[in-house]
Design an enzyme around this catalytic site. Structure first.
Site, mmCIF file in Angstrom:
data_model
loop_
_atom_site.group_PDB
_atom_site.id
_atom_site.type_symbol
_atom_site.label_atom_id
_atom_site.label_comp_id
_atom_site.label_asym_id
_atom_site.label_seq_id
_atom_site.Cartn_x
_atom_site.Cartn_y
_atom_site.Cartn_z
ATOM 1 N N SER A 112 0.108 -3.090 7.963
ATOM 2 C CA SER A 112 1.359 -3.842 7.874
ATOM 3 C C SER A 112 1.604 -4.676 9.121
ATOM 4 O O SER A 112 2.519 -5.488 9.134
ATOM 5 C CB SER A 112 2.528 -2.897 7.619
ATOM 6 O OG SER A 112 2.487 -1.825 8.517
ATOM 7 N N HIS A 130 -2.382 -7.231 2.365
ATOM 8 C CA HIS A 130 -1.162 -6.454 2.612
ATOM 9 C C HIS A 130 -0.272 -6.427 1.366
ATOM 10 O O HIS A 130 0.384 -7.419 1.037
ATOM 11 C CB HIS A 130 -0.409 -7.063 3.810
ATOM 12 C CG HIS A 130 0.788 -6.295 4.223
ATOM 13 N ND1 HIS A 130 1.866 -6.861 4.863
ATOM 14 C CD2 HIS A 130 1.096 -4.970 4.091
ATOM 15 C CE1 HIS A 130 2.770 -5.940 5.095
ATOM 16 N NE2 HIS A 130 2.328 -4.790 4.634
ATOM 17 N N GLU A 152 0.187 -10.369 0.995
ATOM 18 C CA GLU A 152 -0.094 -11.238 2.146
ATOM 19 C C GLU A 152 -1.591 -11.168 2.392
ATOM 20 O O GLU A 152 -2.125 -10.070 2.581
ATOM 21 C CB GLU A 152 0.608 -10.685 3.399
ATOM 22 C CG GLU A 152 1.844 -11.414 3.830
ATOM 23 C CD GLU A 152 2.427 -10.834 5.122
ATOM 24 O OE1 GLU A 152 2.297 -9.621 5.395
ATOM 25 O OE2 GLU A 152 3.037 -11.609 5.857
ATOM 26 N N ASN A 194 6.500 -8.555 8.053
ATOM 27 C CA ASN A 194 7.166 -7.606 8.942
ATOM 28 C C ASN A 194 7.731 -8.241 10.204
ATOM 29 O O ASN A 194 8.594 -7.660 10.853
ATOM 30 C CB ASN A 194 6.225 -6.450 9.272
ATOM 31 C CG ASN A 194 6.218 -5.475 8.110
ATOM 32 O OD1 ASN A 194 7.273 -5.161 7.549
ATOM 33 N ND2 ASN A 194 5.047 -5.004 7.717
HETATM 34 N N1 CAA Z 1 7.122 3.102 -7.821
HETATM 35 C C1 CAA Z 1 6.811 2.408 -8.922
HETATM 36 N N2 CAA Z 1 7.749 1.758 -9.656
HETATM 37 C C2 CAA Z 1 9.012 1.835 -9.272
HETATM 38 C C3 CAA Z 1 9.406 2.552 -8.114
HETATM 39 C C4 CAA Z 1 8.386 3.209 -7.375
HETATM 40 N N3 CAA Z 1 8.658 3.883 -6.256
HETATM 41 N N4 CAA Z 1 10.745 2.439 -7.970
HETATM 42 C C5 CAA Z 1 11.162 1.679 -8.995
HETATM 43 N N5 CAA Z 1 10.134 1.304 -9.779
HETATM 44 C C6 CAA Z 1 10.175 0.459 -10.967
HETATM 45 C C7 CAA Z 1 10.978 1.096 -12.071
HETATM 46 O O1 CAA Z 1 10.158 1.920 -12.891
HETATM 47 C C8 CAA Z 1 11.499 -0.113 -12.818
HETATM 48 O O2 CAA Z 1 10.470 -0.599 -13.654
HETATM 49 P P1 CAA Z 1 10.808 -1.351 -15.043
HETATM 50 O O3 CAA Z 1 11.746 -2.478 -14.725
HETATM 51 O O4 CAA Z 1 9.453 -1.801 -15.470
HETATM 52 O O5 CAA Z 1 11.409 -0.315 -15.923
HETATM 53 C C9 CAA Z 1 11.697 -1.182 -11.725
HETATM 54 O O6 CAA Z 1 10.881 -0.737 -10.620
HETATM 55 C C10 CAA Z 1 13.130 -1.285 -11.300
HETATM 56 O O7 CAA Z 1 13.547 -0.001 -10.875
HETATM 57 P P2 CAA Z 1 15.024 0.549 -10.971
HETATM 58 O O8 CAA Z 1 15.750 -0.157 -12.068
HETATM 59 O O9 CAA Z 1 14.963 2.035 -11.007
HETATM 60 O O10 CAA Z 1 15.644 0.248 -9.550
HETATM 61 P P3 CAA Z 1 15.882 -1.134 -8.827
HETATM 62 O O11 CAA Z 1 16.231 -2.211 -9.770
HETATM 63 O O12 CAA Z 1 16.757 -0.816 -7.687
HETATM 64 O O13 CAA Z 1 14.440 -1.509 -8.247
HETATM 65 C C11 CAA Z 1 13.037 -1.565 -6.390
HETATM 66 C C12 CAA Z 1 13.766 -0.678 -7.382
HETATM 67 C C13 CAA Z 1 12.006 -2.428 -7.121
HETATM 68 C C14 CAA Z 1 12.312 -0.643 -5.426
HETATM 69 C C15 CAA Z 1 14.082 -2.498 -5.688
HETATM 70 O O14 CAA Z 1 15.112 -1.726 -5.152
HETATM 71 C C16 CAA Z 1 13.504 -3.328 -4.568
HETATM 72 O O15 CAA Z 1 12.906 -4.366 -4.807
HETATM 73 N N6 CAA Z 1 13.701 -2.885 -3.319
HETATM 74 C C17 CAA Z 1 13.161 -3.552 -2.141
HETATM 75 C C18 CAA Z 1 11.704 -3.172 -1.986
HETATM 76 C C19 CAA Z 1 11.091 -3.856 -0.831
HETATM 77 O O16 CAA Z 1 11.685 -4.623 -0.084
HETATM 78 N N7 CAA Z 1 9.809 -3.571 -0.643
HETATM 79 C C20 CAA Z 1 9.075 -4.064 0.491
HETATM 80 C C21 CAA Z 1 9.111 -3.053 1.559
HETATM 81 S S1 CAA Z 1 8.289 -3.607 2.988
HETATM 82 C C22 CAA Z 1 6.691 -3.284 2.681
HETATM 83 O O17 CAA Z 1 6.294 -2.668 1.746
HETATM 84 C C23 CAA Z 1 5.757 -3.808 3.702
HETATM 85 C C24 CAA Z 1 5.553 -3.045 4.886
HETATM 86 O O18 CAA Z 1 4.549 -3.305 5.503
HETATM 87 C C25 CAA Z 1 6.470 -2.057 5.453
#
Ligand code: CAA
Length: 284
Positions: A120, A141, A153, A191
């Site tokens: 990351s 990434h 990425e 990040n």
């Molecule tokens: N694993 C797999 N699928 C998941 C999941 C998980 N942990 N959490 C949620 N989902 C899926 C659900 O099954 C649902 O799928 P469908 O639409 O196909 O039914 C979909 O995601 C939406 O889920 P929810 O309705 O339960 O919840 P939500 O609308 O709040 O979405 C989320 C959940 C997609 C995680 C959303 O909150 C989100 O986009 N959050 C931000 C995530 C983010 O910013 N990620 C980047 C992090 S930084 C990174 O990864 C890089 C790094 O280097 C640190």
């Protein structure tokens, strides 16, 4: 450069997500980790996710079985990379661990194989320098949760060849993702932009400007972020957030990247977010 055989190293949240998406995209995947228990846990997570897809009517039981049969769990590195076309590494964010691993991968994988890292924030060029094939080393990434997030990425190291870059860009598309090209720099783009925002959110709590719930509400309702920054920090893992801030701070030497003392304190306490049941919030 055609890719058919895929190896994922690290069966944690990111690694198992990458393995699952690769298998769902038709690739044969070897999923490698140090211990049987880690690989089994990763496979259980994939099974659970696919089961929910079946429940939602998006996948049949047969298709679920086919996806699972394309993933071969293993703890034997040589076996995992023997016939591979690409390795995607998703192990702990530690430069020494990654360079050691890349040395081994370089020794055991076929000469044509691409060695990609899901790091990351660590330097791709430094990881590549641990191998005899820096032109075949690249950053790939993925974002968490991997099956849901569209972005990959794709990070060029100093020596990454155009052929390798193009093959990885195509691979990301074949996995249903949207690749974005980025150059090697601490934190890349994702990040470098995300973590200082999260760190600043932690400062607002540290300085008593607002409670965590209020900070998250402001960013969710005011900026339409799907998760507030502190919920997201707990989701990513506070140790990972701290590690990335340290990498930015060290990499740029600029005080604007100084990790918030409260973030350090939580990590010292073992409050790492969701995975330990406690971070800015508590989890069952
Ligand atoms: N694993 C797999 N699928 C998941 C999941 C998980 N942990 N959490 C949620 N989902 C899926 C659900 O099954 C649902 O799928 P469908 O639409 O196909 O039914 C979909 O995601 C939406 O889920 P929810 O309705 O339960 O919840 P939500 O609308 O709040 O979405 C989320 C959940 C997609 C995680 C959303 O909150 C989100 O986009 N959050 C931000 C995530 C983010 O910013 N990620 C980047 C992090 S930084 C990174 O990864 C890089 C790094 O280097 C640190």
């Amino acid at each position: 450069m055609s890719i058919r055989n895929f190896t994922v190293v690290g069966a944690g949240q990111m690694g198992s997500g990458i393995a699952q998406v690769a298998a769902q995209s038709g690739f044969t995947v070897r999923l490698l980790d140090l211990e049987e228990a880690f690989v089994r846990k990763g496979m259980r997570g994939i099974d659970k996710y696919l089961f929910r897809q079946v429940e939602k009517g998006r996948l049949t039981e047969t298709e679920k079985g086919e996806v699972l049969s394309r993933i071969r769990p293993t703890t034997d590195l040589a076996e995992a990379v023997r016939e591979t076309d690409i390795v995607v590494e998703a192990v702990v964010e530690n430069m020494e661990v990654k360079t050691d691993l890349f040395k081994k991968l370089d020794e055991k994988a076929p000469g044509h194989a691409i060695l990609a890292t899901n790091t990351s924030s660590l330097p791709i060029t430094g990881i590549a320098a641990a191998t005899q094939r820096p032109d075949h080393v690249i950053g790939m990434h993925f974002m968490n949760p991997v099956p849901v997030m569209k972005l990959v990425e794709v990070i060029r190291g100093l020596a990454t060849s155009d052929n390798v870059f193009e093959a990885v860009e195509k691979l990301a598309r074949d996995m249903g993702k949207h690749p974005v090209e980025v150059n090697d720099s601490p934190g890349f783009v994702s990040n470098r932009v995300l973590m200082p925002m999260i760190n600043e959110a932690v400062y607002t709590v540290y300085e008593g400007v607002a409670e965590p719930e209020a900070v998250d509400e402001v960013m969710k309702l005011g900026m339409n972020h799907p998760m507030g920054p502190l919920t997201l920090a707990d989701f990513i893992g506070l140790d990972t957030c701290l590690y990335i801030m340290e990498t930015l701070y060290e990499g740029f030497g600029d005080p604007k990247y100084r990790p918030c003392p409260l973030l350090r304190k939580y990590v010292k306490a073992g409050w790492l977010g969701r995975k330990t049941g406690r971070g800015f919030y508590t989890y069952e």
